[in-house]
Design a protein around this motif. Structure first.
Motif, PDB file in Angstrom:
ATOM      1  N   ARG A   6       0.833  -1.216   0.000  1.00 14.41           N
ATOM      2  CA  ARG A   6       0.000   0.000   0.000  1.00 14.41           C
ATOM      3  C   ARG A   6       0.862   1.259   0.000  1.00 14.41           C
ATOM      4  O   ARG A   6       0.606   2.203  -0.740  1.00 14.41           O
ATOM      5  N   ARG A  39      -1.439   7.356  -8.485  1.00 15.49           N
ATOM      6  CA  ARG A  39      -1.029   7.624  -7.104  1.00 15.49           C
ATOM      7  C   ARG A  39      -2.276   7.598  -6.237  1.00 15.49           C
ATOM      8  O   ARG A  39      -2.808   8.649  -5.843  1.00 15.49           O
ATOM      9  N   PRO A  40      -2.783   6.407  -5.939  1.00 17.11           N
ATOM     10  CA  PRO A  40      -4.092   6.307  -5.284  1.00 17.11           C
ATOM     11  C   PRO A  40      -4.118   6.872  -3.869  1.00 17.11           C
ATOM     12  O   PRO A  40      -3.123   6.799  -3.155  1.00 17.11           O
ATOM     13  N   LYS A  41      -5.256   7.430  -3.536  1.00 14.53           N
ATOM     14  CA  LYS A  41      -5.492   7.874  -2.161  1.00 14.53           C
ATOM     15  C   LYS A  41      -5.502   6.645  -1.260  1.00 14.53           C
ATOM     16  O   LYS A  41      -5.014   6.662  -0.148  1.00 14.53           O
ATOM     17  N   SER A  42      -6.097   5.578  -1.774  1.00 19.98           N
ATOM     18  CA  SER A  42      -6.124   4.331  -1.019  1.00 19.98           C
ATOM     19  C   SER A  42      -5.930   3.145  -1.964  1.00 19.98           C
ATOM     20  O   SER A  42      -6.736   2.924  -2.862  1.00 19.98           O
ATOM     21  N   ALA A  43      -4.832   2.435  -1.764  1.00 22.32           N
ATOM     22  CA  ALA A  43      -4.620   1.189  -2.522  1.00 22.32           C
ATOM     23  C   ALA A  43      -5.336   0.089  -1.753  1.00 22.32           C
ATOM     24  O   ALA A  43      -5.084  -0.101  -0.568  1.00 22.32           O
ATOM     25  N   GLY A  75       3.014   6.496  -5.331  1.00 19.09           N
ATOM     26  CA  GLY A  75       3.062   6.782  -6.764  1.00 19.09           C
ATOM     27  C   GLY A  75       4.358   6.327  -7.414  1.00 19.09           C
ATOM     28  O   GLY A  75       4.555   6.486  -8.618  1.00 19.09           O
ATOM     29  N   TYR A  78      -5.362   6.626 -10.210  1.00 22.18           N
ATOM     30  CA  TYR A  78      -4.777   5.280 -10.317  1.00 22.18           C
ATOM     31  C   TYR A  78      -3.247   5.307 -10.193  1.00 22.18           C
ATOM     32  O   TYR A  78      -2.653   4.393  -9.611  1.00 22.18           O
ATOM     33  N   GLU A  89       0.726   3.858  -2.901  1.00 25.41           N
ATOM     34  CA  GLU A  89       0.164   5.182  -2.640  1.00 25.41           C
ATOM     35  C   GLU A  89       1.204   6.293  -2.796  1.00 25.41           C
ATOM     36  O   GLU A  89       0.856   7.454  -2.930  1.00 25.41           O
TER      37      GLU A  89
END
Lengths: 293, 265
Positions: A87, B120-124, A93, B118, A91
């Motif tokens: 995660r 740089r997701p806020k929540s993966a 990036g 996608y 997240e």
């Protein structure tokens, strides 16, 4: 024919190169070749493309900055649903991803195993798996139906890492767990396949029933590493269950200041012998209960 | 016998979920996570014994296995179903799965991958897992323990993982015939896809919930089923089966504060 394929984990990792595409067998927190993964963590390998049904293998390699690109369908610790370091990497990036459906992923390995460039599937159509992977192409059936499929590209691996229950020095292997996942396809999709094993025999001499637990042929196996408890902290049926206490600690480290560095120094850096001592020894691992689903 | 008026909302949702598998024929019933799994198990033990189920690891079982540590209980194996065969089952269409996605949109498209941008997701979240394959090959239902606009989003889901009925997503030659969305069981209501062009309808409201509340908690307009009624309370017999299937009361931990099915006014 090599009569003795036994190598140390360090000798195996010395065969790998930065920038390689590595397939890692197992599934989530189940039968992962963690002792080989830890050996990679101790090495200066980097810029890896990791192809995995992801568990803590993916998380740890991400945490250590070893992964340039992840080819995956999920990353999870099962009982802890979200893999903490996956995660973080995702997240931030910084992680390049190729995300596939679980079955497409199998299809990709299978295509590579059959030396095909792709295999057609309906799976992935009408989803963002296509939109987020613009290199994926579709193909129309050449027959009267004309149906349009995804051409799932071969997932060719430079090397595969697999942990098995038993092996011999020739590279014969047994997978004794309730599910053998897709390890046979990793072995077939890879240029080189490195196997670590709970139990190492000089020669396997099997009855017919047991021989059915041989999931892939020894000609696929490049080297065998003797690694008792080598899947820890993941589930290695029927030898031992996952180590939830350890996985919780690993998970918690992701929210602590310098947590990964501490985990690395405590468990990974001192080597596998120390690792085994620090997790309570083979006796404790052997008593870890098999998970109930 | 347990008193149906004392049933919990989780138990009511289990009974509602079990209805998804009625009259499906001989298919693999895959209820993922506690409430869907108990729903599938209840279906097999009551109205739909023809369903196939696994021990949630790799074996087919003749009767649903109870959740959590099993004590002396020994699963009654009747076959083998490792992941490789689950995929084969999926591609052949002989399955009905119920899962809980992170987001759902008006077209029944689902997201289990990433919320936000996608790149740089806020929540993966988990990843697309098997959603693309499930949704395009066999019957699917959905489970939502927290019905709200963050789940039922206004536009498309952020990363379409499971397909739905959005015509813009389907190009020429792509076979949509096997897409078959059935029910969405939430903590407020049961929804279906039986509106015009598979538009989502409220099929039944849980006790004490009204349509306006459900609409306010949903990011897109909902239809009202003509037969809209109240989601039935579990019967005493159903409650007894559920208690036997879930001896450690894992169902009591799914919804915040484990509310009763009959909400105090």
């Amino acid at each position: 024919m090599a009569l003795n394929k036994q190598k140390t984990a360090a000798e195996v990792v010395a065969q790998l190169r930065s920038g390689m595409t590595l397939g890692i067998g197992g599934w989530g927190p189940r039968r992962k070749p963690m002792s080989l993964v830890r050996e990679i963590l101790r090495s200066d390998l980097k810029d890896l493309t990791v192809v995995s049904y992801g568990g803590p293998d993916v998380g740890m390699l991400c945490a250590a900055g070893k992964v340039r690109k992840l080819v995956f369908a999920f990353a999870t610790l099962d009982a802890i649903p979200l893999e903490p370091y996956y995660r973080k990497a995702r997240e931030s990036g910084a992680l390049e991803v190729m995300e596939f459906d679980e079955g497409m992923f199998e299809w990709g390995l299978r295509a590579a195993a059959m030396r095909m460039s792709f295999l057609p599937t309906r799976v992935g159509l009408a989803t963002d798996v296509l939109a987020k992977n613009p290199q994926l192409k579709t193909i129309a059936s050449p027959y009267a139906d004309g149906e349009v499929y995804v051409a799932m590209p071969a997932l060719k691996l430079d090397a595969a890492l697999i942990h098995v229950n038993e092996a011999d020095r020739l590279g014969n292997t047994l997978l004794r767990g309730a599910d053998t996942f897709f390890d046979h396809l990793y072995a077939r999709a890879a240029e080189s396949c490195y196997v670590s094993t709970e139990v190492l025999h000089e020669r396997l001499e099997l009855d017919a029933e047991t021989a059915k637990q041989n999931a892939f042929e020894r000609y696929l196996v490049t080297a065998v590493v003797h690694a008792p408890c080598g899947a820890h902290p993941t589930y290695m049926g029927p030898h031992y269950g996952w180590d939830m206490e350890h996985l919780k600690r690993y998970n918690a480290s992701a929210t602590e200041e310098g947590g990964w560095q501490k985990y690395l120094e405590e468990f990974v850096a001192p080597g596998e012998e120390q690792y085994l001592t620090r997790i309570g020894g083979a006796e404790r691992v052997g008593k870890l209960k098999l998970p109930v689903f | 016998m347990a008193d149906p008026t004392q049933a919990t909302l989780a138990e009511l949702m289990i009974v509602a979920a079990s209805e998804a598998w009625r009259d499906n024929g001989e298919v693999l019933a895959s209820g993922i996570t506690t409430i869907p799994r108990l729903g599938a198990s209840l279906a097999k033990l009551t109205h739909s014994p023809e369903l196939l189920m696994t021990d949630s690891e790799s074996y087919l079982v003749a009767e649903p296995v109870p959740l959590g540590p099993r004590g002396d209980y020994r699963p009654r194996y009747e076959g083998y179903m490792p992941f490789e065969r689950v995929f084969e089952c999926v591609w052949g269409g002989k399955r009905h799965a119920m899962i809980g996605p992170t987001q759902i949109d008006r077209w029944g498209q689902t997201n289990l991958s990433a919320v936000g941008d996608y790149a740089r997701p806020k929540s993966a979240v988990l990843g697309v897992r098997g959603l693309p394959g499930n949704s395009i090959n066999h019957i699917n239902s959905l489970f939502v323990p927290n019905h709200g606009p963050r789940v039922f989003v206004a536009g498309e889901v952020d990363m379409v993982s499971g397909v739905g009925y959005n015509p813009k997503r389907w190009g020429e030659g792509m076979k949509q015939d096997y897409v078959d969305m059935r029910l969405i069981v939430t903590d407020l209501c049961v929804l279906d896809f039986e509106g015009s062009q598979h538009a989502i309808r409220v099929r039944s409201l849980h006790p004490g919930v009204n349509f306006e509340q459900v609409q306010a908690a949903t990011g897109f307009p909902l239809l009202r089923a003509e037969s809209l009624g109240q989601t039935p309370l579990p019967t005493a017999e159903q409650l007894a089966i559920i208690a036997r299937l879930d001896p450690h009361n894992l169902r009591g931990a799914v919804l915040k504060n484990n509310p009763p099915a009959l909400r105090p006014a």
